[in-house]
Design an enzyme around this catalytic site. Sequence first.
Site, PDB file in Angstrom:
ATOM      1  N   ASP A  69      38.077 -28.584   3.811  1.00  0.00           N
ATOM      2  CA  ASP A  69      37.204 -27.530   4.337  1.00  0.00           C
ATOM      3  C   ASP A  69      37.446 -26.239   3.560  1.00  0.00           C
ATOM      4  OD1 ASP A  69      35.403 -26.432   6.272  1.00  0.00           O
ATOM      5  OD2 ASP A  69      37.118 -25.426   7.177  1.00  0.00           O
ATOM      6  N   THR A 102      30.998 -24.109   3.576  1.00  0.00           N
ATOM      7  CA  THR A 102      31.928 -23.053   3.163  1.00  0.00           C
ATOM      8  C   THR A 102      32.385 -23.231   1.712  1.00  0.00           C
ATOM      9  OG1 THR A 102      33.639 -24.383   4.206  1.00  0.00           O
ATOM     10  CG2 THR A 102      32.818 -22.527   5.440  1.00  0.00           C
ATOM     11  N   THR A 103      32.411 -24.477   1.239  1.00  0.00           N
ATOM     12  CA  THR A 103      32.819 -24.711  -0.159  1.00  0.00           C
ATOM     13  C   THR A 103      31.670 -24.327  -1.087  1.00  0.00           C
ATOM     14  OG1 THR A 103      34.038 -26.613   0.685  1.00  0.00           O
ATOM     15  CG2 THR A 103      33.846 -26.419  -1.692  1.00  0.00           C
ATOM     16  N   ASP A 400      32.854 -28.762  12.087  1.00  0.00           N
ATOM     17  CA  ASP A 400      31.700 -28.628  11.184  1.00  0.00           C
ATOM     18  C   ASP A 400      30.491 -29.384  11.737  1.00  0.00           C
ATOM     19  OD1 ASP A 400      33.317 -27.190   9.591  1.00  0.00           O
ATOM     20  OD2 ASP A 400      33.030 -28.333   7.764  1.00  0.00           O
TER      21      ASP A 400
END
Length: 535
Positions: A69, A102-103, A400
Amino acid sequence: MALAFDEYGRPFIILREQEKKSRLQGLDAQKANIAAGKSVARILRTSLGPKGMDKMLQSPDGDVTITNDGATILELMDVDNQIAKLMVELSRSQDYDIGDGTTGVVVLAGSLLEQAEKLLERGIHPIRIAEGYEMASRIAVDHLESISTKYEFSATDIEPLVQTCMTTLSSKIVSRWKRSLAEIAVKAVLAVADLERKDVNLDLIKVEGKVGGKLEDTELVQGIIVDKDMSHPQMPKRIEDAHIAILTCPFEPPKPKTKHKVDIDTVEKFQTLRGQEQKYFDDMVQKCKDVGATLVICQWGFDDEANHLLMQRELPAVRWVGGVELELIAIATGGRIVPRFQELTTEKLGKAGLVREKSFGTTKDRMLYIEKCANSKAVTIFIRGGNKMMIEETKRSIHDALCVARNLIINNSIVYGGGSAEISCSIAVDAAADRHPGVEQYAIRAFADALDAIPLALAENSGLPPIDTLTVVKSQHVKENNSRCGIDCNDVGTNDMKEQNVFETLIGKQQQILLATQVVKMILKIDDVITPSEY
């Protein structure tokens, strides 16, 4: 820092402890900042996509975290550079608002900075680059809107939601069981969702984990699980049709608020005091029995005497239950939290169809299940796994998936994944660059090139030749005018992401582009960096 003027009236800056400070100005400052941003993005680049790698981080205390994550990786990284900290904030804001992607947002920002560096070297002013990026991001966001599709689902037809959650889970450690975990996440969200108001309160979903068992043993409990057991081993382990008194006052005699001491010099006085205390306990237990409670859940502890009394009077009790759990129990059972015994009434009791104690494994770890609640709005996802790290990573993955399901309920527009949305935006932005006569068109083209970084990273992480794969997919987009073609990471044999069931939420994708552009604009506008010396 102070401003002074020389004999010709030209201003110059005086810095306190000048020799101890280092100062970067102009192009050097921008290049240093861009290098810092790129290095953070490079770390996350390899963990993008279904075949992305995981990162192992060790805290100063020696705690080890293995995760995929992006927000968690950056959160746990020890970052000194201020620009790198901006990238950490960037992933945190994506996580806070959307929960997923988020990446990707950090990789996109790093790629935008890389392209900006090339433009700076060609002598284009950073403000013009920033303005070009702003125009391009608006074009991309509008284009995403035009290629998105509405995704119809209902409380009975949850398959679309499950498919989208599976896309989220396919890049995590838990991807082998993504189907069952996605179903659990969707059912949990629907249990607490208000579909008419399109609102989901994720605080009502509690995620608990216990080491031992297989990941397949993960279950959705329609109620609350508390990591506590009955206060006395001989109390009943199963209570049906429970009436629960939820207390935040302790089962013990009141302690005087003033500072004083009691002198006891005879046995009689001691007996009187003890009798008084026992009567106090008796009254408390009786009060609970009188209002019809069949289970007491208490935020504080109680001593052995109170425990023994409760046992004798057949009033099961649970002690030391945390405040957050008490709140959830109150919501689920429809009860009220009672701060004083005098205020206990029958109306304030919570109702649950079944309260049972369940033990795990050979260690006889026990947990309390409160099920079939009067108001079944609060649910618990109970995760099992082989070790602590696995459970922690599963919790993050499920978070997520829950966020994605929530986003779809709030706004049911989706775009296709696998880099297809980025490639489509890249083509649209590139075409739009021709309509802008100024210097900004260079920046708009650079933005289009930067968008290609996501599909390139996906192809690279999947072991495919990145440039070849991207060009094939891009030409397919243009020839067939098909915005659903993406990178075939799992080697299924088709580039059509609709057939592969790879979706992402529209608001998540738009947020990625907008947030990344904002941070890059901010970094480009910095042209003077004064850093204190290292002592």
